[in-house]
Scaffold this motif. Structure first.
Motif, mmCIF file in Angstrom:
data_model
loop_
_atom_site.group_PDB
_atom_site.id
_atom_site.type_symbol
_atom_site.label_atom_id
_atom_site.label_comp_id
_atom_site.label_asym_id
_atom_site.label_seq_id
_atom_site.Cartn_x
_atom_site.Cartn_y
_atom_site.Cartn_z
ATOM 1 N N ILE A 165 7.964 6.196 -8.654
ATOM 2 C CA ILE A 165 8.835 5.668 -8.259
ATOM 3 C C ILE A 165 9.501 4.757 -9.587
ATOM 4 N N ARG A 166 10.652 5.234 -9.992
ATOM 5 C CA ARG A 166 11.159 4.837 -11.180
ATOM 6 C C ARG A 166 11.564 3.418 -11.080
ATOM 7 N N HIS A 167 12.256 2.945 -10.160
ATOM 8 C CA HIS A 167 12.775 1.435 -10.230
ATOM 9 C C HIS A 167 11.889 0.362 -10.265
ATOM 10 N N SER A 168 10.701 0.821 -9.887
ATOM 11 C CA SER A 168 9.422 -0.291 -9.650
ATOM 12 C C SER A 168 8.288 0.126 -10.673
ATOM 13 N N GLY A 169 8.271 1.563 -11.141
ATOM 14 C CA GLY A 169 7.320 1.872 -12.410
ATOM 15 C C GLY A 169 6.038 2.501 -11.680
ATOM 16 N N PHE A 170 5.996 2.402 -10.597
ATOM 17 C CA PHE A 170 4.617 2.992 -10.066
ATOM 18 C C PHE A 170 4.330 4.385 -9.885
ATOM 19 N N ARG A 171 3.115 4.830 -10.316
ATOM 20 C CA ARG A 171 2.678 6.048 -10.139
ATOM 21 C C ARG A 171 1.930 6.190 -8.829
ATOM 22 N N VAL A 172 2.129 6.635 -7.977
ATOM 23 C CA VAL A 172 1.668 6.869 -6.553
ATOM 24 C C VAL A 172 1.016 7.958 -6.040
ATOM 25 N N VAL A 173 -0.190 8.202 -5.634
ATOM 26 C CA VAL A 173 -0.909 9.062 -4.982
ATOM 27 C C VAL A 173 -0.941 9.122 -3.729
ATOM 28 N N PRO A 174 -0.012 9.963 -2.740
ATOM 29 C CA PRO A 174 -0.371 9.734 -1.331
ATOM 30 C C PRO A 174 -1.510 10.402 -0.854
ATOM 31 N N VAL A 175 -2.436 9.862 -0.297
ATOM 32 C CA VAL A 175 -3.470 10.649 0.250
ATOM 33 C C VAL A 175 -3.590 10.803 1.822
ATOM 34 N N LEU A 176 -3.915 11.990 2.209
ATOM 35 C CA LEU A 176 -3.768 12.430 3.586
ATOM 36 C C LEU A 176 -5.155 12.232 4.257
ATOM 37 N N ALA A 177 -4.810 11.657 5.643
ATOM 38 C CA ALA A 177 -6.346 11.478 6.181
ATOM 39 C C ALA A 177 -5.851 11.706 7.668
ATOM 40 N N TRP A 178 -6.904 12.079 8.478
ATOM 41 C CA TRP A 178 -7.055 12.184 9.791
ATOM 42 C C TRP A 178 -7.787 10.905 10.736
ATOM 43 N N TRP A 179 -6.937 10.345 11.744
ATOM 44 C CA TRP A 179 -7.641 9.155 12.419
ATOM 45 C C TRP A 179 -8.507 9.766 13.291
ATOM 46 N N ARG A 180 -9.904 10.076 13.019
ATOM 47 C CA ARG A 180 -10.916 10.848 13.807
ATOM 48 C C ARG A 180 -11.041 9.830 14.916
ATOM 49 N N GLU A 181 -11.182 8.632 14.690
ATOM 50 C CA GLU A 181 -11.572 7.606 15.769
ATOM 51 C C GLU A 181 -10.469 6.398 15.627
ATOM 52 N N PRO A 182 -9.642 6.409 16.245
ATOM 53 C CA PRO A 182 -8.723 5.493 16.062
ATOM 54 C C PRO A 182 -9.080 3.876 16.552
ATOM 55 N N SER A 183 -8.761 2.877 15.724
ATOM 56 C CA SER A 183 -9.038 1.416 15.985
ATOM 57 C C SER A 183 -7.777 0.787 16.156
ATOM 58 N N ARG B 87 9.038 12.965 -10.693
ATOM 59 C CA ARG B 87 7.814 13.454 -11.602
ATOM 60 C C ARG B 87 7.519 12.423 -12.249
ATOM 61 N N PRO B 88 6.069 12.111 -12.429
ATOM 62 C CA PRO B 88 5.544 10.817 -13.343
ATOM 63 C C PRO B 88 5.850 11.161 -14.723
ATOM 64 N N SER C 125 2.852 9.155 -19.585
ATOM 65 C CA SER C 125 2.272 8.132 -19.866
ATOM 66 C C SER C 125 2.763 6.956 -19.284
ATOM 67 N N GLY C 126 2.371 5.875 -19.096
ATOM 68 C CA GLY C 126 2.614 4.503 -18.460
ATOM 69 C C GLY C 126 2.944 4.628 -16.954
ATOM 70 N N GLY C 127 3.167 3.647 -16.424
ATOM 71 C CA GLY C 127 3.133 3.374 -14.943
ATOM 72 C C GLY C 127 2.231 2.873 -14.387
ATOM 73 N N ARG C 128 2.255 2.211 -13.216
ATOM 74 C CA ARG C 128 1.130 1.636 -12.723
ATOM 75 C C ARG C 128 0.479 2.297 -11.502
ATOM 76 N N ARG C 129 -0.682 2.507 -11.680
ATOM 77 C CA ARG C 129 -1.350 3.437 -10.758
ATOM 78 C C ARG C 129 -1.518 2.627 -9.365
ATOM 79 N N SER C 130 -1.216 3.634 -8.374
ATOM 80 C CA SER C 130 -1.386 3.172 -6.969
ATOM 81 C C SER C 130 -1.360 4.147 -6.008
#
Length: 210
Positions: free
Chosen positions: A92-110, A8-9, A12-17
């Protein structure tokens, strides 16, 4: 998706990613895009991970950050990516990153490849069926003494933050198959370093259930 107390974030604080969790339909069924980070990096050296990284000034939100980083790291064509939504922000406590996982669908793979050779050693589409296979699953002991799920797929040991998310997505997606057999957690082999006991590290092997 419930967020474990340890992820849990803070208020305050932490690096946004942000990271991009890109699912597609591959040669072997549904799959997800992962990268293998180069050895010798200051953070997450040698680890498999989702494409992603820190916010930059021009990023308007997690989606912009996640897709931009994925393009920079894998060369994926953003036109073929359909954004679906966000998972809860994680920390991620050991690196101080606040991470937002973004879900996506690869509609047209490349085509994808290690576009950022300074950070990325490999890019691979990992079939969901391989992640769910009990023979490819182990429970590992992290350097801080905690334990968690891990996956041995495509010549990689996927552990830590990435494995925790994949493990939860297998459950939420209805893909999980029973795999825990009561075996003791195995030490995570850090790239190029000794394990917790000071012995030469060797990758843990998956156990096939009979």
């Amino acid at each position: 998706m419930a967020v474990p107390a340890t992820m849990r974030p803070p208020e305050s604080g932490g690096r946004r990613s942000a990271v991009l969790i890109l699912f597609g339909e591959g040669e072997h069924g549904p799959d997800v895009l992962l990268i293998q980070r180069n050895n010798g990096l200051r953070r997450h050296s040698g680890q498999p991970a989702f494409p992603g990284g820190s916010f930059e000034p021009d990023d308007e939100g997690p989606e912009d950050c996640a897709v931009r980083e994925a393009v920079e790291e894998t060369g994926v064509d953003p036109v073929g990516i359909e954004l679906l939504g966000r998972l809860p922000e994680l920390f991620i406590r050991h690196s101080g990153f606040r991470v937002v996982p973004v879900l996506a669908w690869w509609r047209e793979p490349s085509d994808v490849h290690p576009a950022d050779s300074g950070e990325v050693a490999g890019v691979v589409r990992v079939p969901v069926d391989e992640l769910a296979d009990p023979a490819n699953r182990v429970r590992v002991r992290h350097p801080n003494g905690t334990t968690g799920p891990a996956f041995r797929v495509r010549g990689m040991l996927v552990w830590g933050f990435t494995a925790a998310i994949l493990n939860r997505l297998l459950v939420l997606g209805g893909w999980e198959r029973p795999w825990l057999d009561g075996a003791e957690a195995e030490p995570v082999p850090l790239p190029g370093g000794p394990d917790e006991d000071g012995r030469a590290a060797s990758p843990p092997a998956g156990r096939r259930k009979s």
